[in-house]
Write an enzyme that holds these catalytic residues in place. Structure first.
Site, PDB file in Angstrom:
ATOM      1  N   ASP A  13      40.446  37.444  34.412  1.00 32.60           N
ATOM      2  CA  ASP A  13      41.673  36.704  34.078  1.00 32.60           C
ATOM      3  C   ASP A  13      41.393  35.352  33.414  1.00 32.60           C
ATOM      4  O   ASP A  13      42.157  34.399  33.578  1.00 32.60           O
ATOM      5  CB  ASP A  13      42.545  36.485  35.332  1.00 32.60           C
ATOM      6  N   HIS A  41      45.504  42.219  30.402  1.00 29.93           N
ATOM      7  CA  HIS A  41      45.197  41.251  29.344  1.00 29.93           C
ATOM      8  C   HIS A  41      46.487  40.826  28.644  1.00 29.93           C
ATOM      9  O   HIS A  41      47.209  41.658  28.103  1.00 29.93           O
ATOM     10  CB  HIS A  41      44.208  41.869  28.331  1.00 29.93           C
ATOM     11  N   GLN A 224      37.493  42.400  33.215  1.00 35.46           N
ATOM     12  CA  GLN A 224      36.963  41.788  34.441  1.00 35.46           C
ATOM     13  C   GLN A 224      36.076  40.577  34.083  1.00 35.46           C
ATOM     14  O   GLN A 224      36.309  39.946  33.074  1.00 35.46           O
ATOM     15  CB  GLN A 224      36.195  42.819  35.289  1.00 35.46           C
TER      16      GLN A 224
HETATM   17  P1  GDP Z   1      42.550  38.199  30.854  1.00 39.85           P
HETATM   18  O1  GDP Z   1      42.615  39.246  31.896  1.00 39.85           O
HETATM   19  O2  GDP Z   1      41.221  37.531  30.798  1.00 39.85           O
HETATM   20  O3  GDP Z   1      43.020  38.661  29.504  1.00 39.85           O
HETATM   21  O4  GDP Z   1      43.579  37.068  31.322  1.00 39.85           O
HETATM   22  P2  GDP Z   1      45.078  37.308  31.897  1.00 39.85           P
HETATM   23  O5  GDP Z   1      45.956  37.693  30.771  1.00 39.85           O
HETATM   24  O6  GDP Z   1      45.024  38.175  33.090  1.00 39.85           O
HETATM   25  O7  GDP Z   1      45.405  35.863  32.439  1.00 39.85           O
HETATM   26  C1  GDP Z   1      45.358  34.757  31.616  1.00 39.85           C
HETATM   27  C2  GDP Z   1      46.726  34.070  31.639  1.00 39.85           C
HETATM   28  O8  GDP Z   1      46.596  32.811  31.026  1.00 39.85           O
HETATM   29  C3  GDP Z   1      47.791  34.793  30.820  1.00 39.85           C
HETATM   30  O9  GDP Z   1      49.020  34.555  31.427  1.00 39.85           O
HETATM   31  C4  GDP Z   1      47.721  34.113  29.468  1.00 39.85           C
HETATM   32  O10 GDP Z   1      48.941  34.187  28.741  1.00 39.85           O
HETATM   33  C5  GDP Z   1      47.429  32.705  29.880  1.00 39.85           C
HETATM   34  N1  GDP Z   1      46.648  31.887  28.949  1.00 39.85           N
HETATM   35  C6  GDP Z   1      45.599  32.236  28.171  1.00 39.85           C
HETATM   36  N2  GDP Z   1      45.072  31.145  27.575  1.00 39.85           N
HETATM   37  C7  GDP Z   1      45.817  30.097  27.993  1.00 39.85           C
HETATM   38  C8  GDP Z   1      45.757  28.683  27.777  1.00 39.85           C
HETATM   39  O11 GDP Z   1      44.892  28.173  27.082  1.00 39.85           O
HETATM   40  N3  GDP Z   1      46.702  27.920  28.391  1.00 39.85           N
HETATM   41  C9  GDP Z   1      47.652  28.434  29.209  1.00 39.85           C
HETATM   42  N4  GDP Z   1      48.508  27.600  29.772  1.00 39.85           N
HETATM   43  N5  GDP Z   1      47.723  29.751  29.449  1.00 39.85           N
HETATM   44  C10 GDP Z   1      46.812  30.561  28.868  1.00 39.85           C
HETATM   45  P1  IMO Z   2      40.885  41.425  33.836  1.00 34.12           P
HETATM   46  O1  IMO Z   2      40.277  42.305  32.771  1.00 34.12           O
HETATM   47  C1  IMO Z   2      40.751  39.950  37.948  1.00 34.12           C
HETATM   48  C2  IMO Z   2      39.209  42.703  41.007  1.00 34.12           C
HETATM   49  C3  IMO Z   2      40.234  43.169  42.036  1.00 34.12           C
HETATM   50  C4  IMO Z   2      39.320  43.358  43.234  1.00 34.12           C
HETATM   51  C5  IMO Z   2      38.044  43.898  42.622  1.00 34.12           C
HETATM   52  C6  IMO Z   2      37.924  45.421  42.669  1.00 34.12           C
HETATM   53  O2  IMO Z   2      42.356  41.301  33.760  1.00 34.12           O
HETATM   54  O3  IMO Z   2      40.155  40.123  33.906  1.00 34.12           O
HETATM   55  P2  IMO Z   2      39.100  47.398  41.332  1.00 34.12           P
HETATM   56  O4  IMO Z   2      40.526  47.784  41.208  1.00 34.12           O
HETATM   57  O5  IMO Z   2      38.428  47.090  40.031  1.00 34.12           O
HETATM   58  O6  IMO Z   2      38.302  48.373  42.145  1.00 34.12           O
HETATM   59  O7  IMO Z   2      39.119  46.030  42.186  1.00 34.12           O
HETATM   60  O8  IMO Z   2      38.052  43.474  41.263  1.00 34.12           O
HETATM   61  N1  IMO Z   2      39.598  42.924  39.599  1.00 34.12           N
HETATM   62  C7  IMO Z   2      40.046  41.964  38.782  1.00 34.12           C
HETATM   63  N2  IMO Z   2      40.317  40.662  39.015  1.00 34.12           N
HETATM   64  N3  IMO Z   2      40.885  40.444  36.711  1.00 34.12           N
HETATM   65  C8  IMO Z   2      40.591  41.740  36.451  1.00 34.12           C
HETATM   66  O9  IMO Z   2      40.608  42.254  35.202  1.00 34.12           O
HETATM   67  C9  IMO Z   2      40.180  42.568  37.507  1.00 34.12           C
HETATM   68  N4  IMO Z   2      39.846  43.868  37.604  1.00 34.12           N
HETATM   69  C10 IMO Z   2      39.477  44.068  38.872  1.00 34.12           C
HETATM   70  O10 IMO Z   2      41.217  42.199  42.252  1.00 34.12           O
HETATM   71  O11 IMO Z   2      39.025  42.110  43.812  1.00 34.12           O
HETATM   72 MG    MG Z   3      43.742  39.798  33.567  1.00 34.61          MG
END
Ligand code: GDP
Ligand code: IMO
Ligand code: MG
Length: 430
Positions: A13, A41, A224
């Site tokens: 994330d 994502h 991840q």
């Molecule tokens: P990923 O799994 O690595 O793609 O990340 P996620 O989408 O799960 O979580 C990242 C969150 O941060 C999302 O809600 C994005 O829209 C937000 N985001 C990404 N870059 C920025 C940033 O620079 N600033 C802020 N405020 N939010 C961001």
């Molecule tokens: P993105 O791509 C954050 C975490 C789960 C749990 C552990 C195992 O959005 O960054 P699983 O379902 O994979 O067997 O869960 O891994 N986990 C993540 N945490 N971002 C992710 O993906 C994750 N994918 C799995 O929360 O702790």
């Molecule tokens: Mg994510």
């Protein structure tokens, strides 16, 4: 011929989806190589806000081919829903999307087993996303998995499914007391998937390698993060795949010589979803404040994310595993308005100061963070697009992260939108 890897450098994330959307402007192919729909994502651009679980985030750029590699585990229902959702929003992506014939399929019984095994773990539950990831990779390793190619040969699939379910149903019912899965129900699903997905299943590894040989830019979309890696993460509180750099070669059939750049995506602080050690975790008002401010709730499960300060011990370890050539710092704007910001530069473990990231989860649980304080910044970084727009203290903070991670910060993200980005350097060669 370069392939560029964009990898989660912490516990997931980090904002990989946003960064992939930004960098895909210069990409010919965008490829997922590990994980499955445990990923969530987020992309925010002129077309709206989108959450992707399986479709690569390069899809908004019409010149890109988006591929799902052999290392990914695919839930066909989730993939079809995502394709349909994009179509409803006016994007027909079918002709720019391909799934490797070697990718393993997440079956309904994998999802059931994920829930049953988590329940059986009781207090030691991992806090998985419940998407069937672990059981699917377990079947892959046990050589009892089904792959996308099996959907192309649907008649031959029935006897295999029958034999797999004979064993799996015994485990579901006798070990866990769950309900048996009906072979005909699952087979009927496979038939539907076969009809809709067959045109999308293809030789992804060959296509990526041919493109690399022809000089195309291939962007590798990590899912991840390094600290969730099955081998290098905080085992057993990890996922079941390798989101680190080695996972690229295995999960896409691309040899390491093709990979020219490895970009580590770091949040300006840290988060973690699910159970497991998290040395810089803030179990206080500051943590709750960041969570609310930044809306740190999971894209896949909606769970609140645990929040902490930036952990440079973990960051250096992540860099050691992945060999970052660039770091990308996201969510700098979330720290706008703080009087001071902390960074963990070492741990105290059993009375000793250490900069090592312990391999054992018990030792990591005992690590206490040693913080250095940084002055907060008096004007916002939000929406900045140039280094000059960043307040002096924010630039000093990023420079310190650069020193600690050990490679240049080449992109700084200052908001969720595609345009809220400081590109210190153009990363993909054009
Ligand atoms: P990923 O799994 O690595 O793609 O990340 P996620 O989408 O799960 O979580 C990242 C969150 O941060 C999302 O809600 C994005 O829209 C937000 N985001 C990404 N870059 C920025 C940033 O620079 N600033 C802020 N405020 N939010 C961001
Ligand atoms: P993105 O791509 C954050 C975490 C789960 C749990 C552990 C195992 O959005 O960054 P699983 O379902 O994979 O067997 O869960 O891994 N986990 C993540 N945490 N971002 C992710 O993906 C994750 N994918 C799995 O929360 O702790
Ligand atoms: Mg994510």
């Amino acid at each position: 011929m370069p392939a560029y890897a964009v990898l989660g450098a912490q516990w997931g994330d980090e904002g990989k989806g946003k960064i992939i959307d930004v960098l895909s402007r210069d990409a010919d192919i965008v490829a997922r190589f590990s994980g499955g729909n445990n990923a969530g994502h987020t992309v925010v651009n002129g077309q709206g806000k989108f959450s992707f679980h399986i479709v690569p985030c390069g899809i908004f750029w019409p010149q890109t081919m988006n591929v799902i590699g052999n290392g990914v585990v695919v839930d066909p229902d989730v993939l079809l829903d995502e394709i349909d959702g994009l179509k409803e929003q006016g994007m027909d992506v079918a002709d720019r999307l391909m799934v490797s014939e070697r990718a393993h399929l997440i079956m309904p019984y994998h999802v059931a087993l994920d829930a049953l095994t988590e329940q059986a773990r009781g207090k030691s539950a991992i806090g998985t996303t419940g998407k069937g990831i672990g059981p699917t990779y377990a079947d892959k390793a046990a050589r009892t998995g089904l792959r996308a190619a099996d959907l192309l040969d649907i008649e031959a699939l029935y006897p295999r499914l029958e034999s797999i379910l004979e064993y799996t149903n015994a485990v579901i019912t006798k070990v866990y007391g769950g309900d048996a899965v009906d072979v005909d129900d699952v087979y009927a699903k496979c038939r539907q998937w076969s009809e809709r997905l067959s045109p999308l299943i293809g030789p992804v590894e060959r296509i990526v390698n041919d493109a690399l040989s022809a000089g195309a830019n291939v962007l590798l979309e990590g899912a991840q993060g390094a600290l969730l890696d099955l081998d290098h993460g905080t085992y057993p509180f990890v996922t079941s795949s390798n989101p680190t750099i080695g996972g690229v070669s295995v999960g896409l059939g691309v040899h390491p010589g093709h990979i020219s750049d490895v970009m580590g995506v770091f949040k300006a602080y840290s988060t973690r979803v699910g159970t497991g050690p998290f040395p810089t975790e803030l179990n206080d008002d500051t943590g709750a404040h960041i969570r609310e401010l930044a809306q740190e709730f999971g894209v896949t499960t909606g769970r609140p994310r645990r929040v902490g300060w930036f952990d440079a011990v973990a960051a250096r370890y992540s860099s050691q595993v992945n060999g970052y050539t660039s770091a990308i710092v996201t969510r700098l704007d979330v720290l706008d308005g703080f009087d001071s910001v902390k960074v963990c530069t070492a741990y105290e473990l059993d009375g000793e100061i250490t900069q090592e990231f312990p391999g054992g989860v018990a030792a990591l649980e005992r690590c206490k963070p040693i913080f250095e304080d940084h002055e907060g910044w008096d004007s916002p970084t939000a929406s900045a697009t140039t280094l000059e727009e960043l307040p002096k203290q924010a630039r000093t903070y990023v420079q310190r992260l650069e020193e600690l991670i050990g490679c240049p910060v080449d992109v700084i993200s200052t908001g969720p939108h595609r345009d809220e980005t400081v590109l210190v350097k153009r990363l993909l060669k054009v």
